[in-house]
Write a protein that holds these residues in place. Structure first.
Motif, PDB file in Angstrom:
ATOM      1  N   PHE A 191       0.820  -1.204   0.000  1.00  0.00           N
ATOM      2  CA  PHE A 191       0.000   0.000   0.000  1.00  0.00           C
ATOM      3  C   PHE A 191       0.860   1.261   0.000  1.00  0.00           C
ATOM      4  CE2 PHE A 191      -2.692   3.211   2.207  1.00  0.00           C
ATOM      5  CZ  PHE A 191      -3.575   3.414   1.154  1.00  0.00           C
ATOM      6  N   LEU A 192       1.979   1.246   0.697  1.00  0.00           N
ATOM      7  CA  LEU A 192       2.861   2.412   0.661  1.00  0.00           C
ATOM      8  C   LEU A 192       3.388   2.655  -0.754  1.00  0.00           C
ATOM      9  CD1 LEU A 192       4.835   2.149   4.026  1.00  0.00           C
ATOM     10  CD2 LEU A 192       2.927   3.683   3.456  1.00  0.00           C
ATOM     11  N   HIS A 193       3.614   1.582  -1.515  1.00  0.00           N
ATOM     12  CA  HIS A 193       3.974   1.758  -2.930  1.00  0.00           C
ATOM     13  C   HIS A 193       2.840   2.438  -3.695  1.00  0.00           C
ATOM     14  CE1 HIS A 193       7.891  -0.004  -3.295  1.00  0.00           C
ATOM     15  NE2 HIS A 193       7.505  -1.170  -2.790  1.00  0.00           N
ATOM     16  N   ILE A 194       1.607   2.061  -3.405  1.00  0.00           N
ATOM     17  CA  ILE A 194       0.459   2.702  -4.060  1.00  0.00           C
ATOM     18  C   ILE A 194       0.490   4.203  -3.792  1.00  0.00           C
ATOM     19  CG2 ILE A 194      -2.080   2.906  -4.053  1.00  0.00           C
ATOM     20  CD1 ILE A 194      -1.185   0.296  -5.392  1.00  0.00           C
ATOM     21  N   LEU A 195       0.816   4.581  -2.556  1.00  0.00           N
ATOM     22  CA  LEU A 195       0.844   6.004  -2.188  1.00  0.00           C
ATOM     23  C   LEU A 195       1.998   6.755  -2.832  1.00  0.00           C
ATOM     24  CD1 LEU A 195      -0.036   5.850   1.621  1.00  0.00           C
ATOM     25  CD2 LEU A 195      -1.572   6.294  -0.314  1.00  0.00           C
ATOM     26  N   GLY A 196       3.056   6.041  -3.237  1.00  0.00           N
ATOM     27  CA  GLY A 196       4.191   6.700  -3.888  1.00  0.00           C
ATOM     28  C   GLY A 196       5.534   6.428  -3.247  1.00  0.00           C
ATOM     29  N   TYR A 197       5.551   5.716  -2.141  1.00  0.00           N
ATOM     30  CA  TYR A 197       6.821   5.400  -1.483  1.00  0.00           C
ATOM     31  C   TYR A 197       7.551   4.322  -2.269  1.00  0.00           C
ATOM     32  CZ  TYR A 197       5.158   8.070   2.492  1.00  0.00           C
ATOM     33  OH  TYR A 197       4.709   9.083   3.289  1.00  0.00           O
ATOM     34  N   ASP A 198       8.885   4.346  -2.192  1.00  0.00           N
ATOM     35  CA  ASP A 198       9.683   3.354  -2.895  1.00  0.00           C
ATOM     36  C   ASP A 198      10.967   3.105  -2.123  1.00  0.00           C
ATOM     37  OD1 ASP A 198      10.309   1.522  -4.906  1.00  0.00           O
ATOM     38  OD2 ASP A 198       9.598   2.856  -6.466  1.00  0.00           O
ATOM     39  N   HIS A 199      11.771   2.178  -2.605  1.00  0.00           N
ATOM     40  CA  HIS A 199      13.041   1.854  -1.955  1.00  0.00           C
ATOM     41  C   HIS A 199      14.117   1.595  -2.994  1.00  0.00           C
ATOM     42  CE1 HIS A 199      11.813  -2.338  -2.729  1.00  0.00           C
ATOM     43  NE2 HIS A 199      10.653  -2.005  -2.163  1.00  0.00           N
ATOM     44  N   LEU A 200      14.135   2.447  -4.031  1.00  0.00           N
ATOM     45  CA  LEU A 200      15.102   2.275  -5.100  1.00  0.00           C
ATOM     46  C   LEU A 200      16.491   2.749  -4.719  1.00  0.00           C
ATOM     47  CD1 LEU A 200      12.882   3.296  -8.135  1.00  0.00           C
ATOM     48  CD2 LEU A 200      13.465   0.995  -7.344  1.00  0.00           C
ATOM     49  N   ASP A 201      16.583   3.678  -3.791  1.00  0.00           N
ATOM     50  CA  ASP A 201      17.894   4.092  -3.293  1.00  0.00           C
ATOM     51  C   ASP A 201      17.861   4.079  -1.769  1.00  0.00           C
ATOM     52  OD1 ASP A 201      16.970   6.659  -2.265  1.00  0.00           O
ATOM     53  OD2 ASP A 201      17.159   7.493  -4.278  1.00  0.00           O
ATOM     54  N   ASP A 202      19.024   4.247  -1.156  1.00  0.00           N
ATOM     55  CA  ASP A 202      19.124   4.121   0.305  1.00  0.00           C
ATOM     56  C   ASP A 202      18.247   5.108   1.052  1.00  0.00           C
ATOM     57  OD1 ASP A 202      20.907   2.041   0.010  1.00  0.00           O
ATOM     58  OD2 ASP A 202      22.692   3.255   0.402  1.00  0.00           O
ATOM     59  N   GLU A 203      18.180   6.347   0.578  1.00  0.00           N
ATOM     60  CA  GLU A 203      17.375   7.367   1.262  1.00  0.00           C
ATOM     61  C   GLU A 203      15.891   7.015   1.222  1.00  0.00           C
ATOM     62  OE1 GLU A 203      16.439  12.090   0.785  1.00  0.00           O
ATOM     63  OE2 GLU A 203      18.474  11.414   0.360  1.00  0.00           O
ATOM     64  N   GLU A 204      15.409   6.626   0.037  1.00  0.00           N
ATOM     65  CA  GLU A 204      14.005   6.212  -0.089  1.00  0.00           C
ATOM     66  C   GLU A 204      13.727   4.988   0.774  1.00  0.00           C
ATOM     67  OE1 GLU A 204      13.484   5.367  -4.239  1.00  0.00           O
ATOM     68  OE2 GLU A 204      12.872   7.419  -4.715  1.00  0.00           O
ATOM     69  N   ALA A 205      14.653   4.036   0.767  1.00  0.00           N
ATOM     70  CA  ALA A 205      14.469   2.803   1.537  1.00  0.00           C
ATOM     71  C   ALA A 205      14.370   3.110   3.026  1.00  0.00           C
ATOM     72  CB  ALA A 205      15.608   1.824   1.266  1.00  0.00           C
ATOM     73  N   LEU A 206      15.232   3.987   3.526  1.00  0.00           N
ATOM     74  CA  LEU A 206      15.192   4.342   4.943  1.00  0.00           C
ATOM     75  C   LEU A 206      13.861   4.995   5.307  1.00  0.00           C
ATOM     76  CD1 LEU A 206      18.799   5.653   5.652  1.00  0.00           C
ATOM     77  CD2 LEU A 206      17.703   3.594   6.576  1.00  0.00           C
ATOM     78  N   GLU A 207      13.375   5.881   4.440  1.00  0.00           N
ATOM     79  CA  GLU A 207      12.095   6.546   4.701  1.00  0.00           C
ATOM     80  C   GLU A 207      10.950   5.535   4.702  1.00  0.00           C
ATOM     81  OE1 GLU A 207       9.259  10.169   3.076  1.00  0.00           O
ATOM     82  OE2 GLU A 207      10.849   9.427   1.773  1.00  0.00           O
ATOM     83  N   MET A 208      10.912   4.686   3.672  1.00  0.00           N
ATOM     84  CA  MET A 208       9.815   3.733   3.557  1.00  0.00           C
ATOM     85  C   MET A 208       9.866   2.696   4.677  1.00  0.00           C
ATOM     86  SD  MET A 208       8.673   1.592   0.234  1.00  0.00           S
ATOM     87  CE  MET A 208       7.240   0.533   0.248  1.00  0.00           C
ATOM     88  N   GLU A 209      11.046   2.142   4.950  1.00  0.00           N
ATOM     89  CA  GLU A 209      11.184   1.139   6.003  1.00  0.00           C
ATOM     90  C   GLU A 209      10.862   1.733   7.366  1.00  0.00           C
ATOM     91  OE1 GLU A 209      15.095  -0.516   5.517  1.00  0.00           O
ATOM     92  OE2 GLU A 209      14.567  -1.382   3.572  1.00  0.00           O
TER      93      GLU A 209
END
Length: 170
Positions: free
Chosen positions: A122-140
């Motif tokens: 669901f977080l992917h649906i909202l726009g979150y991703d984990h393609l780089d370290d910064e995005e991954a830290l935010e999403m996780e």
């Protein structure tokens, strides 16, 4: 944050071997994710959570991501990342056999792993991703916060499994 417009969550069973009671878990996970992610709500919204098997998931993963193997969760957003929520939001699709295998390998409950993957998808649906370290830290971090509020251990930290499978985005 309370929803200012209704969200209809349809749980669709494409494989009848899934355990009963998952509709309640999926809805609780998604509503808790909404509370923590705090997206803008623009109108009535719809989301599908599809419970399928490895064979169908492999076909979807091959056709949409070019990866000819099953995966635990796929997300198919129908909105732009971080757009106000309204209308058809998208689909979160889970593969039963992969989820069962991962939960057993990690020594965690099926329901906890299911809830984690629903939140992740669901977080992917909202726009979150984990393609780089910064995005991954935010999403996780957001996933961990949501799961903790549901009484589920951090799947990425010391209290969770040593080597959690990384859910796969689409």
């Amino acid at each position: 944050m309370p929803l200012s417009a209704p969200l209809d969550i349809a749980v669709i069973r494409n494989d009848e071997a899934w355990p009963e009671g998952l509709e309640t878990l999926a809805e609780a996970a998604i509503r808790r994710a909404l509370t923590h992610a705090e997206p803008e709500i623009a109108g009535v919204s719809e989301l599908s959570v599809v419970l399928t098997n490895d064979a169908e998931q492999q076909e979807l993963n091959r056709d949409w991501r070019g990866m000819d193997k099953p995966t635990n969760v796929l997300s198919f957003p129908q909105i732009e990342p971080f757009a106000p929520l309204s209308g058809l939001l998208g689909d979160v699709i889970l593969a039963r056999e992969t989820l069962e295998r991962e939960a057993a390998d990690l020594g965690i409950s099926f329901n906890d792993h299911f809830t984690h993957l629903v939140v992740h998808g669901f977080l992917h649906i909202l726009g979150y991703d984990h393609l780089d370290d910064e995005e991954a830290l935010e999403m996780e971090g957001l996933e961990t916060e949501i799961l903790a509020s549901l009484g589920i251990a951090d799947p990425y930290g010391e209290d969770g499994p040593d080597t959690p499978p990384t859910p796969n985005p689409v």
